[in-house]
Scaffold this active site. Structure first.
Site, PDB file in Angstrom:
ATOM      1  CG  MET A   3      -2.012  -1.092   1.277  1.00  0.00           C
ATOM      2  SD  MET A   3      -3.128  -0.946   0.040  1.00  0.00           S
ATOM      3  CE  MET A   3      -4.155   0.502   0.651  1.00  0.00           C
TER       4      MET A   3
ATOM      5  CG  LEU B  40       4.976   1.562   9.490  1.00  0.00           C
ATOM      6  CD1 LEU B  40       5.468   2.275  10.597  1.00  0.00           C
ATOM      7  CD2 LEU B  40       6.120   0.986   8.965  1.00  0.00           C
TER       8      LEU B  40
ATOM      9  CB  THR C 261      -5.147  -1.700   9.750  1.00  0.00           C
ATOM     10  OG1 THR C 261      -5.460  -1.207   8.346  1.00  0.00           O
ATOM     11  CG2 THR C 261      -6.389  -1.855  10.314  1.00  0.00           C
TER      12      THR C 261
ATOM     13  CE  LYS D 258      -8.225  -0.761   7.122  1.00  0.00           C
ATOM     14  NZ  LYS D 258      -8.608  -1.173   5.907  1.00  0.00           N
TER      15      LYS D 258
HETATM   16  P1  NAD Z   1       3.394  -4.607   3.566  1.00  0.00           P
HETATM   17  O1  NAD Z   1       3.670  -5.741   4.578  1.00  0.00           O
HETATM   18  O2  NAD Z   1       3.232  -4.689   1.909  1.00  0.00           O
HETATM   19  O3  NAD Z   1       3.892  -3.277   3.749  1.00  0.00           O
HETATM   20  C1  NAD Z   1       4.656  -2.802   5.182  1.00  0.00           C
HETATM   21  C2  NAD Z   1       5.869  -2.166   4.812  1.00  0.00           C
HETATM   22  O4  NAD Z   1       6.313  -1.627   6.241  1.00  0.00           O
HETATM   23  C3  NAD Z   1       7.174  -3.357   4.508  1.00  0.00           C
HETATM   24  O5  NAD Z   1       7.714  -3.008   3.358  1.00  0.00           O
HETATM   25  C4  NAD Z   1       7.880  -3.381   5.544  1.00  0.00           C
HETATM   26  O6  NAD Z   1       9.533  -3.622   5.262  1.00  0.00           O
HETATM   27  C5  NAD Z   1       7.700  -1.883   6.168  1.00  0.00           C
HETATM   28  N1  NAD Z   1       8.379  -1.504   7.380  1.00  0.00           N
HETATM   29  C6  NAD Z   1       7.914  -2.752   8.634  1.00  0.00           C
HETATM   30  N2  NAD Z   1       8.526  -2.237   9.764  1.00  0.00           N
HETATM   31  C7  NAD Z   1       9.202  -1.078   9.513  1.00  0.00           C
HETATM   32  C8  NAD Z   1      10.032  -0.445  10.221  1.00  0.00           C
HETATM   33  N3  NAD Z   1      10.214  -0.258  11.464  1.00  0.00           N
HETATM   34  N4  NAD Z   1      10.260   1.055   9.396  1.00  0.00           N
HETATM   35  C9  NAD Z   1      10.337   1.081   8.151  1.00  0.00           C
HETATM   36  N5  NAD Z   1       9.543   0.126   7.523  1.00  0.00           N
HETATM   37  C10 NAD Z   1       8.975  -0.783   8.114  1.00  0.00           C
HETATM   38  O7  NAD Z   1       1.810  -4.079   4.150  1.00  0.00           O
HETATM   39  P2  NAD Z   1       0.586  -3.272   3.380  1.00  0.00           P
HETATM   40  O8  NAD Z   1      -0.218  -4.462   2.713  1.00  0.00           O
HETATM   41  O9  NAD Z   1       1.449  -2.259   2.750  1.00  0.00           O
HETATM   42  O10 NAD Z   1      -0.270  -2.948   4.760  1.00  0.00           O
HETATM   43  C11 NAD Z   1       0.329  -1.740   5.488  1.00  0.00           C
HETATM   44  C12 NAD Z   1      -0.725  -1.380   6.391  1.00  0.00           C
HETATM   45  O11 NAD Z   1      -2.021  -0.893   5.616  1.00  0.00           O
HETATM   46  C13 NAD Z   1      -1.232  -2.687   7.371  1.00  0.00           C
HETATM   47  O12 NAD Z   1      -1.607  -2.083   8.529  1.00  0.00           O
HETATM   48  C14 NAD Z   1      -2.519  -3.054   6.396  1.00  0.00           C
HETATM   49  O13 NAD Z   1      -3.276  -3.930   7.563  1.00  0.00           O
HETATM   50  C15 NAD Z   1      -2.966  -1.787   5.960  1.00  0.00           C
HETATM   51  N6  NAD Z   1      -3.933  -1.904   4.711  1.00  0.00           N
HETATM   52  C16 NAD Z   1      -3.382  -2.752   3.846  1.00  0.00           C
HETATM   53  C17 NAD Z   1      -4.207  -2.953   2.749  1.00  0.00           C
HETATM   54  C18 NAD Z   1      -3.917  -3.874   1.371  1.00  0.00           C
HETATM   55  O14 NAD Z   1      -4.862  -4.306   0.767  1.00  0.00           O
HETATM   56  N7  NAD Z   1      -2.719  -4.441   1.611  1.00  0.00           N
HETATM   57  C19 NAD Z   1      -5.515  -2.136   2.756  1.00  0.00           C
HETATM   58  C20 NAD Z   1      -5.990  -1.201   3.578  1.00  0.00           C
HETATM   59  C21 NAD Z   1      -4.932  -1.144   4.692  1.00  0.00           C
END
Ligand code: NAD
Length: 302
Positions: A13, A66, A97, A173
């Site tokens: 995202m 994150l 989230t 959410k």
């Molecule tokens: P993801 O795992 O693809 O991405 C998260 C990123 O954060 C990763 O690249 C990871 O390396 C990075 N990260 C983790 N710890 C870190 C730190 N300490 N410092 C810097 N970077 C760090 O997850 P996503 O799918 O992008 O989801 C992110 C958030 O959004 C989650 O909370 C998820 O529940 C929410 N969300 C996801 C979606 C979806 O469809 N994927 C939709 C809405 C909301």
């Protein structure tokens, strides 16, 4: 969008969301602990950071996207985290989230440092984040701060819903995701049963669309992912399991039972113990079909 922006967390995202802000003309410093995640964002003009400290230097708005409550708390409140160096009146826009109690805790710590905090978790799918069509649930009662982040939200999405004070966005959410993830499981079970008893997918889809069983999980999500033979995330079963946990944990602390939700979380829990953990949550259909020993349905290609 003259302000300098920092964006932390460039996953499924955060990556496309940061790219959309940059494409609309903002200067953005970016950081992810997995350095390759920064590459596509740097390619469109993002400045890569080496640490949180150098990423947020002079930033007026810091966006976090994150995975979990622990990640958000650590990035914001650790001894070398955002609050250890952010100037007063800097705005943290958390779009992750996480547990509402985590949001409340972080907000309190921000207030102690005169740092502003807005929760703006994101609705819809990764495909919407890529096309800049996301929906945001915003918790913010500081109009000046909202005005500053509004252009960023408009660069990343099409729909902004003001939910109320800080913490109300994340509450909306968590409740909304409880519904989405439960409907996804019901859809997976229904399509598995339909397949097992020999129904034609296209015909059943037409019947379903014409009745109140019609839902976005079948007709938008599954239709664009698993039914097209694509189970790459998207939104992983691991993250879906986390979000069902957030709903149950929140419900428990208010003495609300979620009997269907608890069963659905158990399914996500089982599905993530094997090969489906890092697959898209629409792969619940393949998991259900595997257990029922039936070939998963797919849409016919023209
Ligand atoms: P993801 O795992 O693809 O991405 C998260 C990123 O954060 C990763 O690249 C990871 O390396 C990075 N990260 C983790 N710890 C870190 C730190 N300490 N410092 C810097 N970077 C760090 O997850 P996503 O799918 O992008 O989801 C992110 C958030 O959004 C989650 O909370 C998820 O529940 C929410 N969300 C996801 C979606 C979806 O469809 N994927 C939709 C809405 C909301």
């Amino acid at each position: 969008m003259g302000e300098k922006i920092a964006f932390i967390g460039l996953g499924a995202m955060g990556g496309p969301m940061a790219q959309n802000i940059i494409k609309k003309g903002s200067k953005v410093s970016v950081f992810d602990i997995v350095t390759e995640k920064m590459d596509p964002v740097v390619k469109v003009g993002g400045t890569p950071g080496k640490t949180i400290k150098d990423t947020i230097e002079n930033a007026e708005i810091i966006v976090t996207m994150l995975p979990s409550t622990e990640n958000v708390k650590s990035v914001i409140t650790d001894k070398d985290g955002i609050l250890s160096m952010a100037k007063p009146n800097t705005i943290i826009l958390d779009m992750s989230t996480i547990a509402p109690t985590g949001t409340d805790e972080v907000y309190k710590m921000c207030q102690e440092k005169n740092v502003k905090f807005i929760d703006a978790p994101v609705g819809r799918l990764v495909s919407h984040a890529i096309s800049g069509d996301s929906l945001f649930m915003v918790g913010c009662d500081d109009e000046d701060a909202f005005k500053k982040v509004e252009p960023l939200l408009n660069a990343m999405g099409t729909t902004i819903i003001r939910c109320g004070k800080v913490g109300s966005g994340i509450r909306a959410k968590v409740v909304n995701n409880f519904q989405i993830l439960s409907i996804a499981q019901i859809t997976a079970e229904a399509l598995t049963l339909a397949q097992k008893i020999g129904l034609d997918l296209e015909t059943f889809k037409e019947v379903n669309a014409g009745t109140t069983a019609n839902n976005g999980q079948f007709h938008i999500n599954f239709m664009s992912k698993v039914l097209q033979n694509d189970i790459e995330p998207g939104f992983t079963i691991d993250l879906a399991h986390k979000d069902m946990g957030l709903a149950i944990e929140t419900a428990n602390s208010f003495r609300v039972g979620l009997p269907v939700g608890s069963s659905v979380q158990a399914v996500y829990g089982q599905a993530r113990s094997g090969k489906f953990a890092k697959k898209d949550f629409s792969a619940l259909l393949d998991y259900a079909c595997e257990i029922a020993e039936v070939k998963p349905p797919r849409v016919k290609k023209d």
